[in-house]
Enzyme design. Structure first.
Site, PDB file in Angstrom:
ATOM      1  N   GLY A  62      53.045 -24.519 -31.330  1.00  0.00           N
ATOM      2  CA  GLY A  62      54.382 -24.612 -31.810  1.00  0.00           C
ATOM      3  C   GLY A  62      55.101 -25.825 -31.466  1.00  0.00           C
ATOM      4  O   GLY A  62      55.989 -26.223 -32.132  1.00  0.00           O
ATOM      5  N   ARG A  69      60.442 -19.562 -23.185  1.00  0.00           N
ATOM      6  CA  ARG A  69      59.710 -20.632 -24.172  1.00  0.00           C
ATOM      7  C   ARG A  69      60.029 -20.038 -25.547  1.00  0.00           C
ATOM      8  O   ARG A  69      59.549 -18.788 -26.025  1.00  0.00           O
ATOM      9  CB  ARG A  69      58.312 -20.899 -23.742  1.00  0.00           C
ATOM     10  N   THR A  91      51.666 -21.659 -38.495  1.00  0.00           N
ATOM     11  CA  THR A  91      51.149 -21.087 -37.329  1.00  0.00           C
ATOM     12  C   THR A  91      50.094 -22.382 -36.655  1.00  0.00           C
ATOM     13  O   THR A  91      49.449 -23.113 -37.214  1.00  0.00           O
ATOM     14  CB  THR A  91      49.968 -19.877 -37.785  1.00  0.00           C
ATOM     15  N   GLY A  92      50.172 -22.081 -35.143  1.00  0.00           N
ATOM     16  CA  GLY A  92      49.417 -23.148 -34.580  1.00  0.00           C
ATOM     17  C   GLY A  92      50.206 -23.438 -33.326  1.00  0.00           C
ATOM     18  O   GLY A  92      51.224 -22.644 -32.818  1.00  0.00           O
ATOM     19  N   GLY A 141      59.038 -20.850 -29.674  1.00  0.00           N
ATOM     20  CA  GLY A 141      57.713 -21.663 -30.307  1.00  0.00           C
ATOM     21  C   GLY A 141      58.580 -22.086 -31.812  1.00  0.00           C
ATOM     22  O   GLY A 141      59.802 -22.112 -32.048  1.00  0.00           O
ATOM     23  N   ASP A 142      57.642 -22.113 -32.720  1.00  0.00           N
ATOM     24  CA  ASP A 142      58.271 -23.072 -33.926  1.00  0.00           C
ATOM     25  C   ASP A 142      58.591 -21.826 -34.811  1.00  0.00           C
ATOM     26  O   ASP A 142      59.398 -21.865 -35.849  1.00  0.00           O
ATOM     27  CB  ASP A 142      57.175 -23.912 -34.694  1.00  0.00           C
ATOM     28  N   THR A 147      49.443 -14.977 -34.709  1.00  0.00           N
ATOM     29  CA  THR A 147      50.873 -15.197 -35.318  1.00  0.00           C
ATOM     30  C   THR A 147      50.589 -14.535 -36.634  1.00  0.00           C
ATOM     31  O   THR A 147      49.465 -14.895 -37.714  1.00  0.00           O
ATOM     32  CB  THR A 147      51.241 -16.552 -35.272  1.00  0.00           C
TER      33      THR A 147
HETATM   34  N1  ASP Z   1      53.111 -21.079 -33.579  1.00  0.00           N
HETATM   35  C1  ASP Z   1      53.101 -19.879 -32.604  1.00  0.00           C
HETATM   36  C2  ASP Z   1      53.862 -20.422 -31.319  1.00  0.00           C
HETATM   37  O1  ASP Z   1      53.708 -21.338 -30.784  1.00  0.00           O
HETATM   38  C3  ASP Z   1      51.963 -19.517 -32.252  1.00  0.00           C
HETATM   39  C4  ASP Z   1      50.784 -19.365 -33.122  1.00  0.00           C
HETATM   40  O2  ASP Z   1      50.757 -19.583 -34.399  1.00  0.00           O
HETATM   41  O3  ASP Z   1      49.941 -18.536 -32.721  1.00  0.00           O
HETATM   42  O4  ASP Z   1      54.602 -19.645 -30.646  1.00  0.00           O
END
Ligand code: ASP
Length: 307
Positions: free
Chosen positions: A230, A204, A227-228, A206-207, A176
């Site tokens: 979500g 789905r 990032t992480g 994400g955040d 991301t």
């Molecule tokens: N935060 C993103 C999600 O959950 C994924 C990522 O940060 O790599 O969609």
């Protein structure tokens, strides 16, 4: 007057051995550097923080190394569904898209929704219809397809699980992307863009496109891009949590960002990181995952790193 400053991230998670090899690592560092140079160049020429972050993220979306735009991960159906958001700290205006397909630069679509529609957030087909009406560039599925992501998906396909795009040990393409900046007027802005998580369910979200969860900016406090994994960032409302700690708890940017990641997110069981900047140009980049791709540029310092 503030000193313009821009920060980018290219995802968080495990840093596979293949990336630590110098030539591969250099590709990531160079890509982040190009995004910083371009965004910072604009800020130096009087562009707004919003224009700077959108440009930095667009450059990373166009680079197939990252999980955003070209190079996005595959859903459970073997397709690409992208999420993006932008927010202007000056007036708390925001724009976001989720689950869009075929749009070359989702971050620009989010920006357009913010500036030219009465909405904040459009998802799926209506977001694509809006993009058509606004004459956005669409690309065929082959443009988003990369061999690496296809292989990554084949490994998780049928498992019923979704995976952070950077959590397998033979990855050589990462995450991301996001950018936060302060311009010379002291305005803050953020942009975040992602393909989400490998093998994620159709629909789905994400955040990243959720204002307050993965993306938030307010001139009074800070601009934050996360990032992480979500789901944890959504439950912890992590980006807004950083801002609240500053606004109501009077924490410094560094304290607020550190607590949001290493206290609040961690206590929920979540992994990841964030980048943040305040109007004085202070930056914070905490993470509790194994590693993170990140960089920053202002008149005193420039660096890109994979930690
Ligand atoms: N935060 C993103 C999600 O959950 C994924 C990522 O940060 O790599 O969609």
């Amino acid at each position: 007057m503030s000193i313009p400053s821009i920060v980018v991230h290219g995802g968080s998670g495990e840093i596979p051995a293949s990336i630590r090899k110098t030539d591969v690592k250099m590709k990531y560092l160079d890509a982040m550097k190009s995004a910083l140079d371009e965004g910072y160049g604009m800020l130096k020429n009087g562009a707004s923080a919003l224009e700077g972050v959108m440009m930095a993220v667009q450059i990373l979306e166009d680079c197939e190394l990252f999980n955003a735009g070209k190079g996005s991960v595959f859903t459970v159906k073997g397709e690409h569904e992208m999420d993006a958001a932008v927010m202007d700290g000056k007036n708390l205006e925001a724009g976001a898209v989720a689950g869009v397909q075929g749009i070359k630069n989702p971050v620009r679509l989010a920006g357009d929704i913010m500036e030219h529609s009465p909405y904040v957030f459009l998802a799926g087909r209506e977001a694509e219809e809006y993009a058509r009406r606004r004459e956005f560039e669409f690309m065929p599925a082959s443009y988003f397809h990369t061999e690496f992501r296809a292989n990554q998906w084949k490994k998780t396909r049928g498992s019923g699980e979704m995976q952070l795009d950077h959590s397998s040990d033979d990855d050589d393409q990462q995450g991301t992307v996001g950018s936060v900046a302060v311009d010379e007027k002291g305005n803050l802005a953020v942009a975040t863009s992602t393909g989400g998580m490998t093998n994620k369910a159709w629909g789905r979200i994400g955040d990243s496109p959720l204002i307050g969860a993965g993306t938030y900016a307010n001139n009074k406090t800070c601009a934050v891009s996360c990032t992480g994994h979500g789901e944890y960032f959504i439950r912890g409302v992590i980006a807004y949590d950083v801002s609240c700690r500053m606004e109501y708890g009077e924490a410094s940017l560094e304290e607020a960002a550190e607590k949001a990641i290493n206290d609040r997110l961690k206590n929920l069981g979540g992994e990841g990181g964030l980048i943040a900047v305040d109007a004085r140009g202070n930056i914070a980049m905490p993470f509790n995952s194994e590693g993170m791709y990140r960089g920053m540029k202002n008149e005193h310092r420039t660096f890109t790193q994979i930690l």
